[in-house]
Design an enzyme around this catalytic site. Structure first.
Site, PDB file in Angstrom:
ATOM      1  N   LYS A 119      -9.609   2.346   6.168  1.00 16.84           N
ATOM      2  CA  LYS A 119     -10.112   1.025   5.800  1.00 16.84           C
ATOM      3  C   LYS A 119     -11.606   1.032   5.611  1.00 16.84           C
ATOM      4  O   LYS A 119     -12.130   0.314   4.763  1.00 16.84           O
ATOM      5  CB  LYS A 119      -9.744  -0.021   6.859  1.00 16.84           C
ATOM      6  CG  LYS A 119      -8.285  -0.456   6.793  1.00 16.84           C
ATOM      7  CD  LYS A 119      -8.048  -1.655   7.689  1.00 16.84           C
ATOM      8  CE  LYS A 119      -6.593  -2.078   7.686  1.00 16.84           C
ATOM      9  NZ  LYS A 119      -6.319  -3.096   8.704  1.00 16.84           N
ATOM     10  N   LYS A 201       4.890   4.313  -1.986  1.00 16.17           N
ATOM     11  CA  LYS A 201       5.571   3.185  -1.349  1.00 16.17           C
ATOM     12  C   LYS A 201       5.318   1.892  -2.130  1.00 16.17           C
ATOM     13  O   LYS A 201       4.231   1.714  -2.692  1.00 16.17           O
ATOM     14  CB  LYS A 201       4.974   3.024   0.061  1.00 16.17           C
ATOM     15  CG  LYS A 201       5.974   2.628   1.129  1.00 16.17           C
ATOM     16  CD  LYS A 201       5.311   2.635   2.499  1.00 16.17           C
ATOM     17  CE  LYS A 201       5.000   1.227   2.937  1.00 16.17           C
ATOM     18  NZ  LYS A 201       4.446   1.094   4.278  1.00 16.17           N
ATOM     19  N   LYS A 204       2.311  -4.504  -1.367  1.00 15.14           N
ATOM     20  CA  LYS A 204       1.849  -5.803  -1.877  1.00 15.14           C
ATOM     21  C   LYS A 204       0.402  -5.754  -2.322  1.00 15.14           C
ATOM     22  O   LYS A 204      -0.064  -6.628  -3.039  1.00 15.14           O
ATOM     23  CB  LYS A 204       2.035  -6.882  -0.815  1.00 15.14           C
ATOM     24  CG  LYS A 204       1.182  -6.665   0.423  1.00 15.14           C
ATOM     25  CD  LYS A 204       1.477  -7.690   1.486  1.00 15.14           C
ATOM     26  CE  LYS A 204       0.817  -7.271   2.794  1.00 15.14           C
ATOM     27  NZ  LYS A 204       1.335  -7.965   3.958  1.00 15.14           N
TER      28      LYS A 204
END
Ligand code: TRP
Length: 336
Positions: A119, A201, A204
């Site tokens: 992140k 994968k 969203k």
């Protein structure tokens, strides 16, 4: 608490990030099995809105996404009378225990969290300290409620591990205070891949919205996205090597219809990808329709949502307070 006093039932706890509408992948991978999980256990589920502010967003967006995710939890089958469903920020004990646990976590062990490293590269413009201590707040979420089990995807395993380590360290100093949480292994969900790059994968946060189906996509959007899914040039429906796109659509079709791979191959023998995709799209649309309708119904009833959230927070707070009181006493805070 009546919700957690039944010894035969285990406490299953999870918080979900309100960072966008979950996908078909989240649904077939995990949520579809929640009914079963909620039947067999004492579930405590929350919206991780305190975690959400590690990434900057507009106040109105945070509010909207939090309540939408709360409505989604109810639509997915968590029962606010039997389970505890709440917003993390409504129970301030999360922040308090989070702080205390910060002081029982080593800088080095927090530095090893791979999600933090990921992140901080992705959000290089806002590597705030909250991002760094994120797993410690998550440990507090879990330990406040003496959770037996936490349903975790691969990306959260390391966070569950650090929660266990912090709990064990604390217990080592003060005696048995925290229960060590285990991963919840539910009925195995399917791994659903991107419709555009079926090696990845389904996510969203994919910048290409054609790569995922969101749980609130209406039927025409679902049809369009499935039609546009990447396949191969062989034009034969079977599960096999080098057919990642078709394999993925077959998995989706299988999850939505309960049909096995062999049955699916037989069903589409002699037919092209057009027919197959049309069938997959219809199955997905049918699978998601009741969920979407329920979600919209709940979201339209703000009074109901607020009543459930207030009751959920009360039930959660009662448990959380007891834990915090015990922890503070052990640590040596002067109590009056
Ligand atoms: N970090 C989790 C995620 O991104 C969300 C989360 C916060 C969580 N607190 C939790 C999950 C406690 C399980 C238990 O998915």
């Amino acid at each position: 608490m009546e919700n957690v006093s039944n010894d035969s039932k285990k406490v299953v706890l999870s918080l979900v990030q309100a960072s966008g509408t979950p996908t078909l992948g989240n649904y077939l991978g995990a949520f579809k099995n929640w009914h079963e999980m909620a039947e067999d256990n004492d579930c405590i589920f929350g919206v991780a809105d305190l975690h959400a502010i590690t990434v900057r967003s507009k106040p109105a967006d945070l509010r909207r996404r939090s309540i939408e995710m709360y409505a989604m939890l109810l639509a997915l089958g968590l029962n606010p009378d039997k389970n505890i469903v709440f917003l993390q920020s409504h129970v301030q004990e999360h922040a308090l225990l989070g702080w205390i646990l910060n002081c029982y976590t080593q800088f080095g062990e927090a530095s090893r969290m791979t999600q933090f490293k990921d992140k901080s590269t992705r959000h290089a413009d806002n590597v705030n300290v909250g991002l760094f201590t994120y797993p410690i707040l998550m440990a507090a979420d879990i330990l406040l409620y003496n959770a037996d089990m936490v349903p975790v995807g691969d990306d959260q395993k390391q966070h569950l591990e650090i929660a266990r380590n912090i709990a064990a360290r604390f217990n080592g100093i003060y005696g048995d205070v925290f229960k060590l949480p285990e991963p919840y292994i539910g009925r195995h969900g399917a791994k659903i891949l991107s419709l555009q790059e079926p090696e990845k994968k389904m996510s969203k946060s994919d910048p290409n919205v054609k790569a995922f189906i969101s749980l609130t996509d209406p039927t025409d959007v679902i049809v369009k996205k499935i039609k546009g899914a990447v396949t191969d040039s062989e034009a034969r429906v079977y599960y096999g090597e080098g057919k990642a796109g078709i394999n993925n659509l077959m998995t989706i079709y299988s999850c939505c219809t309960g049909k096995g791979m062999d049955d699916i191959e037989r069903e589409f023998e002699g037919k092209g990808y057009g027919d197959f995709k049309a069938a997959v799209a219809e199955a997905v649309a049918e699978e998601l329709r009741p969920l979407r309708e329920e979600y919209e119904r709940i979201l339209g009833d703000k009074a109901y949502i607020e009543k459930c959230a207030a009751e959920g927070a009360d039930k959660a707070r009662a448990i959380a307070r007891r834990t915090v009181r015990k922890v503070m006493k052990k640590v040596g805070f002067y109590q009056i």
